[in-house]
Write an enzyme that holds these catalytic residues in place. Structure first.
Site: not given
Ligand code: GLC
Ligand code: CA
Length: 555
Positions: A98, A199, A254, A327-328
């Site tokens: 990540d 991320d 992402e 995980h979100d």
């Molecule tokens: C992304 C991650 C999430 C995190 C956010 C801030 O969306 O997947 O878990 O809280 O970024 O880093």
């Protein structure tokens, strides 16, 4: 890019805090992962995406990094990391790390320097502004509620944080910041890792002047509008030239707020930026007036239309990643299907079939391969996630949502649903830890656990194993074009894949009703490639049982 390995790969996401605890402190760790590598090998996945394991004060479970070149103490040491990486490589599994570089922790040395004075050489590593009329510099709202700006008394200025105030945003317009990030990425690549999941990478380029947004009705704040900013593609191309193109990597961005048109740039098959993106349109369909905090369920017709849009619009131009959870997100079987014990197993397999037969790279989130479900959290004391906790206070404080409703929404949509410990066996704490876990174990662990799944040949686990293996045997799953059938059908999700003279027909019943479907003539002699319930050779009229899935292949 034509035969890139990541197009044929299946990725498994590990959320290390909740995967396996090796030393009884209740927190998953690297040695825990090492002890379960044979399990991943048996499942047959090609890649592990590991959520952050870097040094972090854990305001957002590792997504707030204070040192990119150190391992979080709770998770182990760099030696443990090296052993884990070689253990994966020995088993033919690659490791995707990540990469969290939209922001750092406020405890990162750069930020500690940056906040110390306006003349500090690190000042411009972050985004500092004067207040406006005694208030924040603009009206942007943090993704975790409240203003996206935090006042800092040392210099009487505000810094930007699109997430928590312990996650200050880096200033990507500063070439020194970009070089620091690229050097750090290079350092990990030289260690031998195989890629990055980036991320919130769509947020790194902020609009010049940081203009106010259109206020959200009923709120003093506005969406920050940072998605797909003016220079994001320029920065990713620079990253690609300076780092990514020099190694054989898999990269996935992402990309909150990404459209198919933007995705064609981020994930273009010409290889100038990233390999693929995570888009969120299909997991935003069940949002309501307060965003994700709702009990709405998605209409299957909308889901089909959305998935189909991404399948067809990117075809031949860019590459999709396929996911129903991470995980979100809440657990996919609870959200898109039915976690009632009567249906859970069929349903978990049906959803996996529907997703894994599409074009793109599938992601399996830890626990989905055993059909783990949402968790019956009772009170806010059971919740650990900063997003849920802040949202609870925001909406109950303003009186917009009652505490009871808000807890119900958290149980349906909160991120902790997917962060409860991995259920390894039916012993204490589901075999995750010998101590007290950092977050509660789902009480259904006696019924749903790896030990049981491994011994039952009809389990969700063994079904996933077959799906993953099929991708290795059938080129059509990677290469075939995708066509949606019966878009208006309220219960069935049906699509075909086509490669030269071969065709697949995927039929999934998303309902608990028996549902009839006339198999098209061209599939009348097709063989069953995989199905989630036993049955006769399907011919003519197919009677699909609740949550049944059948895949047919023409010879
Ligand atoms: C992304 C991650 C999430 C995190 C956010 C801030 O969306 O997947 O878990 O809280 O970024 O880093
Ligand atoms: Ca531990």
């Amino acid at each position: 890019m034509k035969n890139a390995w990541w197009k044929r790969a299946v990725v498994y996401q590990i959320y290390p805090r909740s995967f396996m605890d090796s030393n009884g402190d209740g927190i998953g760790d690297l040695r825990g992962i090492i002890s379960r590598l044979d399990y991943l090998k048996e499942l047959g996945v090609d890649v592990v995406w590991l959520s952050p394991v870097y040094q972090s004060p854990n305001d957002d479970n590792g997504y707030d990094i204070s040192d990119y070149r150190a391992i979080m103490e709770e998770f182990g040491t760099m030696e443990d990391f090296d052993e884990m990486l070689s253990g994966m490589h020995e088993r033919g599994i690659r490791l995707v790390m990540d990469l969290v570089v939209n922001h750092t922790s406020d405890e990162h040395a750069w930020f500690v320097e940056s906040r110390s004075g306006v003349d500090n050489p690190y000042r411009d590593y972050y985004i500092w502004r004067e207040g406006k009329d005694g208030r924040e510099p603009n009206n942007w709202e943090s993704c975790f509620s409240g203003s996206a700006w935090e006042y800092d008394g040392t210099t009487d200025m505000y810094y930007l944080h699109l997430f928590s105030k312990k996650q200050p945003d880096l200033n990507w317009d500063n070439p020194k910041v970009r070089q620091e990030v690229f050097d750090m990425m290079d350092w990990w690549c030289r260690k031998g890792i195989d890629g990055f999941r980036m991320d919130v990478i769509s947020l790194i380029s902020k609009k010049p002047g940081l203009p106010d947004g259109e206020p959200v009705p009923g709120s003093e704040y506005a969406d920050h509008g940072c998605a797909n900013g003016p220079r994001v593609h320029e920065y990713l191309r620079e990253m690609n030239q300076k780092v990514l193109s020099r190694y054989d990597l898999m990269t996935v961005g992402e990309c909150a707020g990404v459209t198919t048109r933007e995705a064609e740039k981020y994930a273009s098959l010409d290889g100038t930026e990233l390999n693929m993106v995570f888009q969120f349109e299909h997991v935003d369909l069940d949002n309501g007036p307060y965003g994700k905090w709702t009990d709405r369920r998605v209409d299957l017709r909308d889901l089909k239309q959305m998935m189909d849009k991404w399948q067809t619009k990117l075809a031949g131009k860019a590459w999709n990643s396929l996911f129903l959870g991470n995980h979100d997100q809440p657990r996919c079987v609870s959200r898109f299907g039915n976690d009632d014990p009567r249906y859970r197993v069929s349903c978990a397999k049906m959803l996996a079939t529907c997703l894994h037969m599409m074009q793109g790279t599938p992601y399996v989130y830890q626990g989905d391969e055993i059909g783990m479900t949402n968790c019956p959290f009772e009170t806010l004391d059971d919740i650990r996630d900063i997003e849920s906790i802040n949202a609870f206070h925001k909406y109950t404080g303003s009186g917009q949502i009652s505490p009871e409703d808000m807890m119900r929404y958290i149980r349906l949509r909160g991120r902790d649903n997917s962060r409860t410990p991995m259920q390894w066996d039916d012993g204490p704490q589901a075999g995750f830890t010998t101590g007290q876990p950092w977050i509660m174990v789902n009480p259904n662990y006696k019924e749903i656990n790896v030990k049981k799944e491994l011994t039952d040949p009809d389990s969700v686990f063994h079904y996933y194993r077959k799906l993953i293996a099929l991708r290795k045997q059938e080129d059509i799953i990677t290469e075939g074009s995708c066509q949606l059938l019966e878009p208006d059908h309220e219960k069935l999700y049906i699509y075909t894949r086509t490669l030269d003279t071969e065709k697949l027909l995927v039929i999934c019943n998303f309902s608990e009703d028996e549902t009839v479907y006339e198999i098209p003539a061209e599939f009348s002699h097709a063989r069953v490639l995989i199905r989630n319930l036993p049955g006769d050779q399907p011919e003519g009229t197919l009677r699909l049982r609740p949550y049944e899935a059948v895949v047919l292949k023409t010879e």
